[in-house]
Enzyme design. Structure first.
Site, PDB file in Angstrom:
ATOM      1  N   HIS A  26      14.854  12.946  36.232  1.00 19.59           N
ATOM      2  CA  HIS A  26      15.697  13.511  35.174  1.00 19.59           C
ATOM      3  C   HIS A  26      16.661  12.445  34.644  1.00 19.59           C
ATOM      4  O   HIS A  26      16.839  12.303  33.426  1.00 19.59           O
ATOM      5  CB  HIS A  26      16.543  14.675  35.704  1.00 19.59           C
ATOM      6  CG  HIS A  26      15.784  15.890  36.085  1.00 19.59           C
ATOM      7  ND1 HIS A  26      15.930  16.476  37.321  1.00 19.59           N
ATOM      8  CD2 HIS A  26      14.897  16.652  35.411  1.00 19.59           C
ATOM      9  CE1 HIS A  26      15.162  17.551  37.389  1.00 19.59           C
ATOM     10  NE2 HIS A  26      14.514  17.674  36.238  1.00 19.59           N
ATOM     11  N   LYS A  50      13.262  31.323  38.105  1.00 19.49           N
ATOM     12  CA  LYS A  50      12.834  30.250  39.008  1.00 19.49           C
ATOM     13  C   LYS A  50      13.515  30.349  40.379  1.00 19.49           C
ATOM     14  O   LYS A  50      13.246  29.543  41.247  1.00 19.49           O
ATOM     15  CB  LYS A  50      13.141  28.876  38.395  1.00 19.49           C
ATOM     16  CG  LYS A  50      12.175  28.469  37.310  1.00 19.49           C
ATOM     17  CD  LYS A  50      12.407  27.017  36.935  1.00 19.49           C
ATOM     18  CE  LYS A  50      11.338  26.492  36.012  1.00 19.49           C
ATOM     19  NZ  LYS A  50      11.522  25.067  35.702  1.00 19.49           N
ATOM     20  N   ARG A 102       5.584  13.985  32.826  1.00 20.01           N
ATOM     21  CA  ARG A 102       5.117  13.238  33.994  1.00 20.01           C
ATOM     22  C   ARG A 102       3.612  13.081  33.992  1.00 20.01           C
ATOM     23  O   ARG A 102       3.084  12.101  34.488  1.00 20.01           O
ATOM     24  CB  ARG A 102       5.529  13.952  35.282  1.00 20.01           C
ATOM     25  CG  ARG A 102       7.005  13.997  35.539  1.00 20.01           C
ATOM     26  CD  ARG A 102       7.282  14.809  36.778  1.00 20.01           C
ATOM     27  NE  ARG A 102       6.681  16.136  36.618  1.00 20.01           N
ATOM     28  CZ  ARG A 102       7.282  17.270  36.889  1.00 20.01           C
ATOM     29  NH1 ARG A 102       8.483  17.267  37.363  1.00 20.01           N
ATOM     30  NH2 ARG A 102       6.684  18.420  36.703  1.00 20.01           N
ATOM     31  N   SER A 140      11.503  18.695  40.922  1.00 19.00           N
ATOM     32  CA  SER A 140      12.543  19.384  41.694  1.00 19.00           C
ATOM     33  C   SER A 140      11.958  20.321  42.744  1.00 19.00           C
ATOM     34  O   SER A 140      12.467  20.396  43.863  1.00 19.00           O
ATOM     35  CB  SER A 140      13.470  20.161  40.765  1.00 19.00           C
ATOM     36  OG  SER A 140      14.211  19.291  39.954  1.00 19.00           O
TER      37      SER A 140
END
Length: 172
Positions: A26, A50, A102, A140
């Site tokens: 990030h 989430k 990514r 994450s």
């Protein structure tokens, strides 16, 4: 030709995410975005769907602390949001959404998100920044799983963030 955004709006980028926790990946995207835009707003999403490990306040504090170490920190601000992304971008006065990529899987999802954003708010552009090679495997959710299983997360996050995650897992 499409209509042009006013210069002030087009030079403000909005980088949304849950940042649970904020990773070196990030920070890489934030640092590079801050070199491209006059101002970058990090939008920390509530995103209860989430089931974040860290509270919104903890994530805001963590992101704010981490960006103070970046070279263009004067061009970066942090705010939370719990509404539709287009509404958060408009409220922030931004004209561009910044997304980090990514992998090809990220690209597929992010192009769908950008398409929906374009239909809702055609005046907002989406810019993709490819993660640096060293951060392409950093996510994450993987960091949290490593931490939950007692692994070392220091290759992925700062020592401050690692301590915050460990403390949270010790006292849920």
């Amino acid at each position: 030709m499409s209509s042009q955004l006013p210069m002030s709006k087009s030079r403000i980028g909005f980088y949304p995410g849950t940042f649970d926790p904020i990773t070196f990946g990030h920070l890489d995207v934030i640092e590079r975005a801050a070199a491209l835009f006059d101002h970058v707003i990090i939008g920390v999403a509530v995103n209860d769907g989430k089931h974040p490990l860290l509270s919104l306040e903890e994530r805001l504090d963590s992101v704010q602390h981490e960006v103070t170490r970046l070279p263009h920190r004067g061009r970066i601000s942090v705010r939370g949001f719990d509404n539709l992304l287009v509404d958060a971008v408009h409220a922030a006065g931004a004209g561009t959404v910044i997304r980090g990529l990514r992998s090809a899987g990220d690209f597929d999802f992010e192009t769908q998100l950008a398409g929906a954003l374009r239909r809702l708010a055609p005046e907002i552009e989406t810019v993709f920044l490819l993660s640096s090679e060293e951060h392409r495997t950093t996510a994450s959710r993987i960091v949290k799983e490593i931490a939950r299983l007692g692994g070392d997360i220091s290759p992925f996050v700062s020592l401050d963030v690692a301590a915050r995650v460990r403390a949270k897992l010790a006292h849920p």
